[in-house]
Design a protein around this motif. Structure first.
Motif, short mmCIF file in Angstrom:
data_model
loop_
_atom_site.label_atom_id
_atom_site.label_comp_id
_atom_site.label_asym_id
_atom_site.label_seq_id
_atom_site.Cartn_x
_atom_site.Cartn_y
_atom_site.Cartn_z
N VAL A 1 -15.38 35.07 21.25
CA VAL A 1 -15.77 34.76 19.88
C VAL A 1 -14.62 33.96 19.27
CG1 VAL A 1 -16.42 35.67 17.63
CG2 VAL A 1 -17.12 36.88 19.71
N SER A 2 -14.92 32.78 18.73
CA SER A 2 -13.84 31.93 18.23
C SER A 2 -14.19 31.28 16.90
CB SER A 2 -13.48 30.85 19.25
OG SER A 2 -14.54 29.93 19.42
N TRP A 3 -13.15 30.96 16.17
CA TRP A 3 -13.22 30.20 14.91
C TRP A 3 -12.31 29.00 15.05
CZ3 TRP A 3 -8.90 29.11 11.99
CH2 TRP A 3 -9.12 28.51 10.73
N GLN A 4 -12.79 27.83 14.61
CA GLN A 4 -11.99 26.61 14.72
C GLN A 4 -12.10 25.78 13.45
OE1 GLN A 4 -12.90 24.52 18.46
NE2 GLN A 4 -13.79 26.44 19.20
N LEU A 5 -11.03 25.09 13.14
CA LEU A 5 -10.97 24.25 11.95
C LEU A 5 -10.33 22.92 12.29
CD1 LEU A 5 -11.13 23.87 8.80
CD2 LEU A 5 -8.79 24.78 8.73
N ALA A 6 -10.92 21.85 11.77
CA ALA A 6 -10.33 20.51 11.88
C ALA A 6 -10.54 19.81 10.55
CB ALA A 6 -10.97 19.71 13.01
N GLY A 7 -9.48 19.29 9.97
CA GLY A 7 -9.60 18.65 8.67
C GLY A 7 -8.64 17.51 8.48
N ASN A 8 -9.02 16.58 7.60
CA ASN A 8 -8.19 15.43 7.23
C ASN A 8 -8.23 15.21 5.73
OD1 ASN A 8 -9.29 14.22 10.20
ND2 ASN A 8 -7.13 13.98 9.76
N THR A 9 -7.14 14.75 5.18
CA THR A 9 -7.09 14.26 3.80
C THR A 9 -6.39 12.91 3.80
OG1 THR A 9 -4.98 15.38 3.36
CG2 THR A 9 -7.02 16.58 2.82
N GLY A 10 -6.75 12.05 2.84
CA GLY A 10 -6.10 10.75 2.78
C GLY A 10 -6.28 10.07 1.44
N LYS A 11 -5.33 9.23 1.11
CA LYS A 11 -5.39 8.47 -0.13
C LYS A 11 -4.61 7.18 0.04
CE LYS A 11 -4.22 8.68 -5.06
NZ LYS A 11 -3.51 9.44 -6.13
N THR A 12 -5.17 6.08 -0.46
CA THR A 12 -4.51 4.78 -0.40
C THR A 12 -4.47 4.16 -1.79
OG1 THR A 12 -5.26 4.39 1.87
CG2 THR A 12 -4.54 2.48 0.61
N ASP A 13 -3.26 3.89 -2.28
CA ASP A 13 -3.06 3.17 -3.54
C ASP A 13 -2.52 1.79 -3.22
OD1 ASP A 13 -3.78 5.39 -5.06
OD2 ASP A 13 -1.74 6.18 -5.09
N THR A 14 -2.98 0.80 -3.95
CA THR A 14 -2.54 -0.57 -3.72
C THR A 14 -1.84 -1.13 -4.96
OG1 THR A 14 -4.68 -1.46 -4.42
CG2 THR A 14 -4.40 -0.99 -2.08
N GLU B 1 0.84 -1.19 0.00
CA GLU B 1 0.00 0.00 0.00
C GLU B 1 0.88 1.25 0.00
OE1 GLU B 1 -3.93 -1.41 2.52
OE2 GLU B 1 -2.24 -0.54 3.59
N ASN B 2 0.46 2.23 -0.75
CA ASN B 2 1.04 3.57 -0.67
C ASN B 2 0.01 4.49 -0.03
OD1 ASN B 2 3.27 2.62 -1.96
ND2 ASN B 2 3.11 3.95 -3.74
N ILE B 3 0.35 5.02 1.13
CA ILE B 3 -0.61 5.79 1.91
C ILE B 3 -0.12 7.22 2.09
CG2 ILE B 3 -1.78 6.01 4.14
CD1 ILE B 3 -1.64 3.02 4.42
N SER B 4 -0.99 8.17 1.81
CA SER B 4 -0.73 9.58 2.08
C SER B 4 -1.84 10.07 3.00
CB SER B 4 -0.74 10.39 0.79
OG SER B 4 0.28 9.97 -0.09
N SER B 5 -1.45 10.79 4.04
CA SER B 5 -2.44 11.24 5.01
C SER B 5 -2.00 12.58 5.60
CB SER B 5 -2.62 10.22 6.12
OG SER B 5 -3.66 10.59 7.00
#
Length: 803
Positions: free
Chosen positions: A397-410, A368-372
């Motif tokens: 007063v607040s601003w918040q961000l949470a994020g994920n990216t991912g990719k799996t090649d086999t 597997e090739n994994i990018s995260s």
């Protein structure tokens, strides 16, 4: 999301550090130590800080700050804003006494004074309760007590120094808290906190009054942990940690809460620091924005040390992460106090089997090739206004961000070309307005009330290849809101009795679900050194937002959102405790607790063993459709703490927790939860040796013994037929891996120079290289079930300079 999250590889990269890399790390450590030279030291430094009322946070002008035992007495008086600056303090450890008319004296022992940056302390004083004409004189030297006056039980404060000196903590508040009673950290790879058998997802993170998303690099959406913290202990001050029955101002959490506080910058001079360690290469600065205005700034930036070591060939993996933390504080004469807080973290990693030998692939005949990657951001503007010394309103007063990216090649031996197996992107943005009103009616009565409005903007999309086509587990853009309010009252009729009551309300607009949560507690001081405590309360928590939007695909191709109606998960806490301060700097403590969990999401059709109480036992969320709030569970146990606080150059801490954690899914069968390790024992000790006035040698050690992690076994026969791992859920969590054992040591050396100080430390993690099992991996090519182990022996050097 769902099919594309394969981040198990993300947090195990340090497990596979080859022996060659380990030798390189040791050589680098030796090289840095060899460059550690000595120059002329100075003998004195300064202490600065602020003195405030513990309840109202109003500055106590005229408070006297002194160093007992000096002749003549070295001391100074806090100004109209509660600020003080004391020069000519001898290097080493100092004992600070703060006095103010009508308040208990505060004595701070063994405060570290160095020649680099000034020591900054924030003193909170408690007003005396006078039940009669007789005034009882006593000094408040209770290091075991939380900062939060409303907390009656299952709470303790901790210092930033503890996050640095405790062996195995890496300057991480979460890893440090794992040493406390009732807390289990089951993995060296991540800083998950299991509190009293609860999922780590039941933990609330709060920073300067703002509920923040997962403050860890490489964190997965909806979880609360990761391998490297974004939080920087160099900018934090003393904070609180709660393990149950916490006050009503803390909500949307079932297990516990971290209430972290950032300090303000030095208002008297500009200072700098540099640091190299596990958390990265760091540069920091603090000082006044404009002299004599009491305004200040504080900022620190870090970049991944592991990435840079990889770039020069010392490591095979190159995990990239960076973070920035800052705070700007501007007090005014009449308009109140304004502060701007920022927290940002970004992390990314590629783990490619295609760049390895076949023997190192994920599977025997396939790789597997994994990018995260992960992103976290917080920006909060706070205004604290006093109507009078006893009444205040804090608006955030607040601003918040949470994020994920991912990719799996086999790829495989038979099909060497890369094939995209799964991928996705998830992002949550939150806008929050909070109001907190506090009124100290008199010394006996304190009243709080608050209101919080959260607006969530979400964007989830993912795809995974199944059979002949790609399917989407999530594909949604949506807005939703959470409305909360609370009120709480503290009543202290006498010096020996304290009572607390609180009420919290929450309303989730997505599906109109709501909760009403009464809470209460008391403390009875049998003598000046013994306390009996009791606390109870109802607590509730939403599901991770992505769970509501997991799609159920019909044969017609239509997708249904079968989890949209999920309500809050709920729990009832009851805790009884006894605490005895044996001497000024040592104590024994025990607590017994019972927690009933109900309205837990489970699945009725086809997966009756499932429960969201087990979510968080892996590196990704269990995305399951058709959930209903009909599950339950319980956690019960007893905890012991025997502790000697740092004094006379040494400290030690022993905690023992014995507990039982069970759940019941839709099939009605009682099972162990994934976190039912049954017992955990922590033993810590440290000694500080003064080599000379300007040189200090420190030695800290830690031993952890805990029950092994429970798991769902793999059905080998069915897995061979299917070509992938098939789990035997009928026997879920019946068995455990072997017991977790770890021995850590930390050796430090601190030197004070003229207007400059530095410290170098070596952390030796898992000295015995005990093989603690991380997970089991099924190889469909061979039919074998292989054990993957956690980090073995792992040395890490930390260097810090202040100037």
């Amino acid at each position: 999301m769902g099919g594309w999250i394969c981040v198990r590889h993300l947090c195990v990269f340090v497990t596979f550090i080859p022996e060659r890399n380990m030798r390189n790390l040791l050589l680098l450590s030796a090289l840095l130590i060899s460059q550690y030279v000595f120059i002329q030291a100075q003998q004195f430094s300064s202490i600065s800080g602020t003195v405030r009322d513990k309840i109202t946070q109003y500055p106590l002008a005229g408070a006297f700050v002194s160093i007992p035992g000096t002749d003549p007495v070295a001391g100074t008086i806090a100004d109209a804003n509660g600020n003080f600056h004391l020069s000519g303090v001898s290097l080493g450890r100092a004992r600070i006494k703060v006095s103010f008319v009508g308040y208990y004296d505060v004595i701070l022992s063994d405060i570290l004074i160095s020649s680099g940056n000034e020591t900054t302390i924030e003193v909170e004083m408690e007003e005396k309760v006078i039940a009669s004409e007789e005034v009882i004189i006593r000094a408040k030297i209770r290091k075991d007590q939380p900062l939060h006056k409303m907390a009656m039980i299952s709470a303790r404060s901790f210092s930033t120094e503890e996050t640095y000196k405790y062996a195995g903590s890496f300057g991480d508040p979460a890893r440090m808290a794992a040493n406390f009673a009732g807390v289990l950290a089951p993995s060296l790879q991540r800083n998950d906190i299991i509190i009293r058998g609860n999922s780590p997802m039941g933990l609330l993170w709060r920073l300067d009054g703002v509920d923040i998303p997962n403050p860890n690099h490489f964190g997965t959406m909806g979880t609360t942990a990761g391998p490297v913290t974004i939080l920087n202990n160099n900018v934090l001050t003393n904070s609180d940690f709660f393990t149950g029955a916490f006050p009503a101002e803390y909500g949307n959490a079932l297990a516990g809460a971290f209430d972290l506080r950032m300090r303000t910058g030095n208002i008297y001079k500009r200072e700098y620091w540099a640091q190299i360690g596990w958390n990265g290469f760091e540069l920091g600065t603090e000082g006044f924005l404009k002299k004599n205005t009491r305004s200040s700034y504080l900022a620190a930036y870090r970049y991944s040390m592991l990435d840079l070591l990889g770039q020069i060939g010392l490591l095979d993996y190159k995990p990239r992460y960076q973070d920035l933390t800052f705070k700007i504080d501007i007090p005014t004469e009449k308009a109140g106090r304004f502060s701007l807080l920022g927290l940002w973290g970004k992390s990314y990693i590629d783990i490619f089997d295609s760049e390895k030998k076949q023997s190192e692939w994920t599977y025997s005949d396939a790789g597997e090739n994994i990018s995260s990657g992960a992103n976290t951001g917080v920006l909060a503007l706070t205004h604290h206004y006093f109507f009078d010394p006893h009444t205040s309103l804090k608006t955030i007063v607040s601003w918040q961000l949470a994020g994920n990216t991912g990719k799996t090649d086999t790829f495989s031996v038979q099909a060497p070309d890369l094939f995209t197996q799964s991928g996705g992107k998830s992002e949550e943005t939150k806008y929050t307005l909070s109001l907190a009103f506090r009124k100290k009616i008199n010394v006996k009565h304190i009243f709080d009330a608050g209101f919080i409005a959260d607006l969530f903007v979400i964007d989830y999309v993912d795809s995974a290849f199944r059979n002949t086509d790609y399917i989407h587990s999530t594909d949604v853009q949506e807005n939703m809101s959470l409305w909360s309010s609370f009120m709480q009252w503290h009543y202290q009729p006498s010096e020996v009795l304290e009572l607390y009551s609180g009420l919290r309300f929450q309303y989730f607009a997505l599906n109109q679900s709501h909760t009403l949560e009464p809470r209460g507690g008391l403390q009875y001081h049998l003598r000046h050194n013994q306390t009996v405590s009791m606390g109870f309360g109802l607590h509730s928590q939403l599901q991770p937002k992505v769970v509501y939007f997991y799609q159920t695909e019909l044969s017609t191709g239509e997708a249904l959102l079968t989890n949209l109606g999920l309500g809050f998960s709920r729990s009832a806490h009851v805790v009884i405790g006894y605490d005895k301060l044996v001497k000024e700097n040592s104590r024994i403590k025990t607590e017994i607790y019972y927690q009933w969990l109900y309205a837990i999401p489970v699945r009725e059709n086809g997966f009756g063993q499932f429960s969201m109480l087990n979510a968080g036992d892996n590196y990704f969320l269990p995305l399951v459709d058709s959930l209903v709030n009909e599950g339950d569970g319980y956690n019960t146990g007893i905890e012991f703490t025997v502790e000697k606080f740092f004094s006379h150059n040494y400290y030690w801490l022993v905690t023992l927790s014995v507990f039982d954690s069970k759940y019941r899914g839709a099939d009605g069968v009682w099972r162990n939860t994934a976190f039912n390790g049954n017992a955990v024992l922590n033993m810590l000790a440290g000694y500080e040796y003064q080599l000379a006035k300007n040189r200090i040698l420190t030695l800290n050690a830690k031993v952890v013994l805990a029950g092994g992690k429970r798991y769902v076994p793999v059905d080998i026969e069915k897995s061979m037929q299917a070509g992938y791992a098939v789990y035997d859920w009928d026997h879920a969590y019946e068995t455990k891996y072997s017991n977790f054992l770890r021995f850590d040591c930390r050796l430090g050396y601190r030197v004070n120079y003229k207007r400059f100080s530095q410290e170098i430390a070596i952390d030796l993690q898992n000295i015995t290289s005990h093989k603690n099992i991380l997970l089991q991996k099924f190889d469909p090519g061979t039919g074998e079930l292989k054990e993957v182990f956690q980090i073995g022996f792992f040395p890490m050097i930390t260097w810090k300079a202040e100037f």
